[in-house]
Design a protein around this motif. Structure first.
Motif, PDB file in Angstrom:
ATOM      1  N   VAL A   1       0.855  -1.175   0.000  1.00 56.05           N
ATOM      2  CA  VAL A   1       0.000   0.000   0.000  1.00 56.05           C
ATOM      3  C   VAL A   1       0.897   1.232   0.000  1.00 56.05           C
ATOM      4  O   VAL A   1       1.580   1.498   0.980  1.00 56.05           O
ATOM      5  CB  VAL A   1      -0.952   0.015   1.214  1.00 56.05           C
TER       6      VAL A   1
ATOM      7  N   TYR B   1      -3.522  -6.216   4.504  1.00 49.96           N
ATOM      8  CA  TYR B   1      -3.541  -5.189   3.466  1.00 49.96           C
ATOM      9  C   TYR B   1      -3.298  -5.909   2.149  1.00 49.96           C
ATOM     10  O   TYR B   1      -2.690  -6.982   2.128  1.00 49.96           O
ATOM     11  CB  TYR B   1      -2.414  -4.181   3.691  1.00 49.96           C
ATOM     12  N   PHE B   2      -3.737  -5.326   1.043  1.00 49.31           N
ATOM     13  CA  PHE B   2      -3.483  -5.942  -0.263  1.00 49.31           C
ATOM     14  C   PHE B   2      -1.984  -6.086  -0.464  1.00 49.31           C
ATOM     15  O   PHE B   2      -1.219  -5.156  -0.243  1.00 49.31           O
ATOM     16  CB  PHE B   2      -4.057  -5.106  -1.403  1.00 49.31           C
TER      17      PHE B   2
ATOM     18  N   ASN C   1       2.233  -2.252   5.026  1.00 47.17           N
ATOM     19  CA  ASN C   1       1.411  -3.446   5.082  1.00 47.17           C
ATOM     20  C   ASN C   1       1.086  -3.747   6.525  1.00 47.17           C
ATOM     21  O   ASN C   1       1.843  -3.394   7.424  1.00 47.17           O
ATOM     22  CB  ASN C   1       2.100  -4.636   4.429  1.00 47.17           C
TER      23      ASN C   1
ATOM     24  N   SER D   1      -4.822   2.554   9.461  1.00 45.78           N
ATOM     25  CA  SER D   1      -6.123   2.575   8.790  1.00 45.78           C
ATOM     26  C   SER D   1      -6.676   1.162   8.620  1.00 45.78           C
ATOM     27  O   SER D   1      -5.998   0.272   8.129  1.00 45.78           O
ATOM     28  CB  SER D   1      -5.991   3.233   7.419  1.00 45.78           C
TER      29      SER D   1
ATOM     30  N   TYR E   1      -7.836  -0.484   4.461  1.00 47.33           N
ATOM     31  CA  TYR E   1      -7.128  -1.323   3.494  1.00 47.33           C
ATOM     32  C   TYR E   1      -7.203  -2.820   3.813  1.00 47.33           C
ATOM     33  O   TYR E   1      -6.710  -3.636   3.055  1.00 47.33           O
ATOM     34  CB  TYR E   1      -5.655  -0.909   3.398  1.00 47.33           C
TER      35      TYR E   1
END
Length: 177
Positions: free
Chosen positions: A6, A36-37, A132, A160, A163
């Motif tokens: 990210v 996270y992606f 991440n 956050s 994500y």
């Protein structure tokens, strides 16, 4: 669990890691609840990591996942080492079979060792950074109460939740070959 994916403008935030971390209590099987992606986990389900004491002060890690697109199972072996003071939870992970040998930050922000762990990784690249985060649990299907404890660690550190992607653990193999 290597490169963070990210992107963010600016350097990595100053995030405090867990105090009095006990790596021996952290060993064993962890299941990825949310992440996270990350490109290296694209289409991954049934994601799990097993940490074992390899002797000589080395900790080995075996990450496993299954593609929900193809059903193919994959695994990667790596090594975990402490990078900070012994009571800090600042670790790094390296996977020798990857084409790029990078020590990726692996910071444990909070864990109770028996139910959940929140892991953070951030790398600086000049004007931007890549970040991440993972929520790991000892159970493939953690209770809401366990997830709430993990979320409180995420929130406390100002990370956050936007994500996070929930990891699919339906129809996972019981054993890996």
């Amino acid at each position: 669990m290597t490169q963070a994916q990210v992107p963010a403008l600016g350097p990595c935030p100053d995030i405090e890691t867990m105090r009095n971390f006990n790596l021996q209590k952290y060993l064993g099987q962890w299941y990825e609840a949310e992440r996270y992606f990350a490109l290296f986990e694209f289409a991954g389900k049934c994601v799990a990591a097993n940490y074992t004491d390899a002797g000589d002060g080395r900790i080995s890690i075996v990450n496993r996942q299954m593609s929900y697109l193809t059903g193919i199972r994959s695994m990667i072996e790596g090594e975990v080492r402490m990078t900070g003071r012994t009571e800090e939870s600042k670790l790094s992970v390296k996977f020798p079979s990857l084409p790029v040998l990078v020590d990726a930050p692996y910071w444990v922000l909070g864990t109770d060792y028996e139910n959940y762990s929140v892991v953070w990784s951030c790398s600086n690249f000049g004007l931007f950074s890549t970040r991440n985060a993972w929520i790991l649990t000892r159970s493939r299907h953690p209770t809401l109460e366990i997830m709430e404890k993990a979320y409180s660690v995420v929130d406390k550190h100002g990370i956050s939740r936007a994500y996070f992607i929930r990891t699919d653990h339906k129809n996972c193999p019981n054993t890996w070959h």
